[in-house]
Design a protein around this motif. Structure first.
Motif, PDB file in Angstrom:
ATOM      1  N   PRO A  44      43.855  -6.994  44.900  1.00  0.00           N
ATOM      2  CA  PRO A  44      44.553  -8.298  45.304  1.00  0.00           C
ATOM      3  C   PRO A  44      45.723  -8.138  46.243  1.00  0.00           C
ATOM      4  N   VAL A  45      45.673  -8.948  47.366  1.00  0.00           N
ATOM      5  CA  VAL A  45      46.780  -8.899  48.316  1.00  0.00           C
ATOM      6  C   VAL A  45      47.636 -10.175  48.453  1.00  0.00           C
ATOM      7  N   ARG A  46      47.036 -11.053  48.030  1.00  0.00           N
ATOM      8  CA  ARG A  46      47.664 -12.455  48.359  1.00  0.00           C
ATOM      9  C   ARG A  46      47.236 -13.453  47.331  1.00  0.00           C
ATOM     10  N   ALA A  47      48.192 -14.336  46.941  1.00  0.00           N
ATOM     11  CA  ALA A  47      48.037 -15.660  46.114  1.00  0.00           C
ATOM     12  C   ALA A  47      47.955 -16.876  46.937  1.00  0.00           C
ATOM     13  N   TYR A  48      47.236 -17.902  46.509  1.00  0.00           N
ATOM     14  CA  TYR A  48      47.474 -19.189  47.328  1.00  0.00           C
ATOM     15  C   TYR A  48      47.571 -20.054  46.232  1.00  0.00           C
ATOM     16  N   TYR A  49      48.510 -21.178  46.196  1.00  0.00           N
ATOM     17  CA  TYR A  49      48.694 -22.270  45.392  1.00  0.00           C
ATOM     18  C   TYR A  49      48.390 -23.439  46.040  1.00  0.00           C
ATOM     19  N   ARG A  50      47.575 -24.402  45.350  1.00  0.00           N
ATOM     20  CA  ARG A  50      47.340 -25.786  45.892  1.00  0.00           C
ATOM     21  C   ARG A  50      47.460 -26.618  44.668  1.00  0.00           C
ATOM     22  N   ASP A  51      47.553 -27.914  44.918  1.00  0.00           N
ATOM     23  CA  ASP A  51      47.716 -29.108  44.228  1.00  0.00           C
ATOM     24  C   ASP A  51      48.978 -29.111  43.393  1.00  0.00           C
ATOM     25  N   LEU A  52      49.894 -29.872  43.873  1.00  0.00           N
ATOM     26  CA  LEU A  52      51.406 -29.893  43.536  1.00  0.00           C
ATOM     27  C   LEU A  52      51.595 -30.862  42.451  1.00  0.00           C
TER      28      LEU A  52
ATOM     29  N   THR B  81      58.884 -20.082  48.951  1.00  0.00           N
ATOM     30  CA  THR B  81      58.127 -18.852  48.800  1.00  0.00           C
ATOM     31  C   THR B  81      57.870 -18.073  50.090  1.00  0.00           C
ATOM     32  N   ALA B  82      58.577 -18.213  51.170  1.00  0.00           N
ATOM     33  CA  ALA B  82      58.492 -17.640  52.599  1.00  0.00           C
ATOM     34  C   ALA B  82      58.480 -15.972  52.420  1.00  0.00           C
ATOM     35  N   ASP B  83      59.197 -15.453  51.350  1.00  0.00           N
ATOM     36  CA  ASP B  83      59.517 -14.019  51.418  1.00  0.00           C
ATOM     37  C   ASP B  83      58.482 -13.355  50.448  1.00  0.00           C
ATOM     38  N   LEU B  84      57.728 -14.089  49.780  1.00  0.00           N
ATOM     39  CA  LEU B  84      56.742 -13.851  48.682  1.00  0.00           C
ATOM     40  C   LEU B  84      55.221 -13.915  49.274  1.00  0.00           C
ATOM     41  N   PRO B  85      54.512 -12.966  48.596  1.00  0.00           N
ATOM     42  CA  PRO B  85      53.080 -12.672  48.713  1.00  0.00           C
ATOM     43  C   PRO B  85      52.216 -14.103  48.037  1.00  0.00           C
ATOM     44  N   LEU B  86      52.858 -15.182  48.205  1.00  0.00           N
ATOM     45  CA  LEU B  86      52.254 -16.436  47.690  1.00  0.00           C
ATOM     46  C   LEU B  86      52.337 -17.455  48.598  1.00  0.00           C
ATOM     47  N   ASP B  87      51.351 -17.999  48.986  1.00  0.00           N
ATOM     48  CA  ASP B  87      51.188 -19.070  50.127  1.00  0.00           C
ATOM     49  C   ASP B  87      51.093 -20.530  49.339  1.00  0.00           C
ATOM     50  N   ILE B  88      51.777 -21.351  49.877  1.00  0.00           N
ATOM     51  CA  ILE B  88      51.537 -22.681  49.513  1.00  0.00           C
ATOM     52  C   ILE B  88      50.724 -23.569  50.243  1.00  0.00           C
ATOM     53  N   LEU B  89      49.460 -24.089  49.998  1.00  0.00           N
ATOM     54  CA  LEU B  89      48.720 -24.678  50.878  1.00  0.00           C
ATOM     55  C   LEU B  89      49.335 -26.208  50.869  1.00  0.00           C
ATOM     56  N   ALA B  90      49.653 -26.667  51.991  1.00  0.00           N
ATOM     57  CA  ALA B  90      50.434 -27.747  52.069  1.00  0.00           C
ATOM     58  C   ALA B  90      49.775 -29.146  52.009  1.00  0.00           C
ATOM     59  N   GLU B  91      50.159 -29.774  51.273  1.00  0.00           N
ATOM     60  CA  GLU B  91      49.673 -31.235  51.607  1.00  0.00           C
ATOM     61  C   GLU B  91      50.351 -32.058  52.532  1.00  0.00           C
TER      62      GLU B  91
ATOM     63  N   GLU C 120      51.727  -8.205  41.039  1.00  0.00           N
ATOM     64  CA  GLU C 120      52.808  -8.057  42.212  1.00  0.00           C
ATOM     65  C   GLU C 120      52.536  -9.319  43.180  1.00  0.00           C
ATOM     66  N   VAL C 121      51.109  -9.859  43.311  1.00  0.00           N
ATOM     67  CA  VAL C 121      51.162 -10.854  44.217  1.00  0.00           C
ATOM     68  C   VAL C 121      50.935 -12.449  43.177  1.00  0.00           C
ATOM     69  N   LEU C 122      51.018 -12.436  41.971  1.00  0.00           N
ATOM     70  CA  LEU C 122      50.877 -13.635  41.322  1.00  0.00           C
ATOM     71  C   LEU C 122      51.719 -13.646  40.268  1.00  0.00           C
ATOM     72  N   PHE C 123      51.905 -12.838  39.339  1.00  0.00           N
ATOM     73  CA  PHE C 123      52.789 -13.053  38.147  1.00  0.00           C
ATOM     74  C   PHE C 123      54.455 -13.060  38.569  1.00  0.00           C
TER      75      PHE C 123
ATOM     76  N   ARG D 179      42.984 -13.593  47.117  1.00  0.00           N
ATOM     77  CA  ARG D 179      42.505 -12.844  48.266  1.00  0.00           C
ATOM     78  C   ARG D 179      42.490 -11.238  47.804  1.00  0.00           C
ATOM     79  N   ILE D 180      41.208 -10.832  48.030  1.00  0.00           N
ATOM     80  CA  ILE D 180      40.894  -9.477  47.599  1.00  0.00           C
ATOM     81  C   ILE D 180      40.433  -8.613  48.656  1.00  0.00           C
ATOM     82  N   VAL D 181      41.280  -7.674  49.067  1.00  0.00           N
ATOM     83  CA  VAL D 181      40.578  -6.931  50.358  1.00  0.00           C
ATOM     84  C   VAL D 181      40.407  -5.405  49.781  1.00  0.00           C
ATOM     85  N   ASP D 182      39.223  -4.803  50.010  1.00  0.00           N
ATOM     86  CA  ASP D 182      38.739  -3.590  49.603  1.00  0.00           C
ATOM     87  C   ASP D 182      38.934  -3.407  48.172  1.00  0.00           C
ATOM     88  N   GLY D 183      38.781  -4.568  47.353  1.00  0.00           N
ATOM     89  CA  GLY D 183      38.962  -4.317  45.820  1.00  0.00           C
ATOM     90  C   GLY D 183      40.266  -4.477  45.313  1.00  0.00           C
TER      91      GLY D 183
END
Length: 513
Positions: free
Chosen positions: A396-404, A301-311, A364-367, A390-394
């Protein structure tokens, strides 16, 4: 120090499980009357609010149950038909009739919803369950869910302070579709008030020292145990040594995962408590897979607006049955404090100025990233609890995924065997697409659109999502296959409640393929 992994083979990749022979099934806890009786001693100042909240809790859980009657392949079901705004569901022992509008998910329930069975007007979902499936433990689970939902609503507050975990503790109603959305089987009313996130507690985990020869995993041999669980483990396993507590932390939406107040990594613990459909422990496979899968997904996911919250670390104590899911924990990277879980998002959408632009950004940041990751070989189970925005000025700018633990991995698409244990690896592309669609499309997208449709055209919002899904290997399937929805009530009534059962809905994106 970090101890080398024990070689005992993990058994599966799911956190939900049937308790093995060395565990006891949690006993059902208080129904609405029992909760009220205990509340009179524990929190008498909440009694009036509890009494006020109880009818709404009955209605909310009944609406979830009627939604199951509307769509799921339930035991003893022989047919259903609709006439004059009512649904008639036939079972071998009864016919249930209710307003069809009472079974509309993701909306406020009708005022005083009711079903009719054998001429009896039923407003209590536990009573309806008892009439349809006599002797089923689901009846007591639903009664506990009603009680805990009323208790949560009675204790709800408008003003919340800032800090790690606060936004997650604002979610009062729990799972939007499951009638056991607030079941805490195994906990007393006092336990629920002390540990459940909707009551906004601050707790301290226990540090339990484990002999090195009894440790499995990459974390140091110190079990970070939920205080509710630690009390039981110390009695059961005398070779555990209590080394005091951790710093203060807030339980998150899942109750057993906590966010330290100092902003450190989140800690996922094991508790012998059934919430919704499963007892919430940490499997040996999850201990093995977490750090490995985190690294793989972060590369993917390094090139995507989606961060993996690492275990980053995980460990389990070894009992006579090997690495034990009841004595295990995971350490997970924390999201930004202002990241909002998707399950909380619908409560905040009333203030969205332009719902169409909001959906374009969310797509664009999730689906779209989810579809790209699926094409690359991993299906993320992006539902309301494990995915944040994460929402900035109303916007969505980035998504975060946890629990694998709920992902599925296709070695063929990856081009390599990732070395994962349990049921995460699969060569079944339908299973991968189902994993993504059921969570992200059939649940998150439907719930988000339901929250926005008061000020927007649902078809146009679905069209926006469809555009974002175009151009990947799975586009045709994602846009045309019926949307899979986990039949949670049917699963609770099944002989094996952990075997997935699905119902399927018309795909609203078909016309946009």
């Amino acid at each position: 120090m970090v101890v080398a992994e024990h070689t005992h083979p993990p058994t599966d990749g799911h956190t939900p499980h049937r308790p093995p022979h060395n565990e006891t099934v949690p006993h059902p806890t208080a129904d609405p009357d029992g909760t009220r009786a205990q509340l009179a001693t524990l929190r008498p100042h909440l009694l009036d609010a509890y009494d006020t909240a109880l009818p709404g809790a009955h209605a909310a859980i009944l609406a979830r149950l009627l939604t199951a009657l509307e769509h799921e392949p339930l035991p003893a079901l022989t047919g259903r038909h609709h006439h004059n705004g009512h649904t008639h569901v036939r079972f071998t022992r009864a016919v249930v009739t209710y307003p069809t509008a009472a079974a509309t998910p993701f909306t406020d329930p009708l005022p005083a919803p009711a079903a009719t069975v054998h001429g009896e007007t039923v407003t209590d979902p536990a009573r309806l369950t008892a009439l349809l499936w006599p002797g089923s433990p689901l009846t007591t689970e639903i009664a506990n869910s009603v009680a805990n939902l009323a208790l949560a609503r009675a204790a709800a507050v408008e003003d919340l302070t800032e800090g790690p975990g606060i936004i997650e503790q604002s979610l009062v109603d729990g799972h939007p579709l499951h009638p056991c959305c607030r079941t805490r089987t195994g906990m007393t009313v006092a336990d629920v008030l002390t540990y459940a996130p909707e009551h906004r507690p601050v707790i301290h985990l226990r540090r339990l020292l484990v002999p090195e020869n009894r440790w499995y995993g990459t974390a140091p041999p110190v079990l970070l145990a939920h205080p509710w669980q630690a009390e039981r483990l110390l009695t059961e396993y005398p070779w555990l040594t209590d080394d005091g507590d951790t710093g203060p932390a807030r339980p998150l939406m899942s109750l057993r995962t906590v966010a330290p107040l100092d902003g450190g990594p989140h800690i996922k613990t094991a508790v012998d408590v059934q919430m919704t459909s499963a007892v919430r422990t940490v499997s040996p496979a999850a201990v093995h897979n977490g750090p490995r899968l985190s690294a793989l997904l972060q590369d993917l996911t390094a090139d995507l607006p989606l961060d993996i919250l690492a275990e980053t670390e995980a460990g389990a104590a070894i009992t006579a049955h090997g690495p034990d899911r009841r004595l295990a924990h995971l350490i997970r990277q924390a999201p930004p404090d202002d990241a909002i879980p998707l399950g909380v998002l619908p409560n905040l959408l009333q203030t969205v100025h332009d719902p169409y632009s909001f959906m374009e950004d969310l797509a664009e940041v999730l689906f779209r990233p989810l579809a790209v990751v699926l094409e690359r070989g991993v299906a993320l189970e992006a539902h309301g609890q494990n995915t944040l925005i994460r929402i900035v000025d109303g916007r969505p700018v980035r998504a975060y995924y946890r629990d694998l633990g709920g992902v599925r991995v296709h070695p063929g698409r990856l081009g390599a065997d990732p070395g994962l244990h349990g049921d995460l690896p699969t060569d079944d592309l339908t299973e991968l697409r189902t994993k993504l669609s059921a969570a992200a499309l059939a649940t998150v997208a439907r719930q988000t659109i339901a929250a926005l449709q008061q000020h927007a055209d649902p078809a146009r919002l679905w069209q926006t999502i469809a555009r974002a899904l175009h151009g990947t290997a799975d586009t045709q399937h994602l846009l045309t296959d019926p949307l899979p929805v986990k039949a949670t009530t049917a699963m609770r009534l099944a002989t094996n409640p952990l075997q997935d059962i699905w119902t399927r809905l018309d795909n609203p994106m078909k016309e946009h393929r």
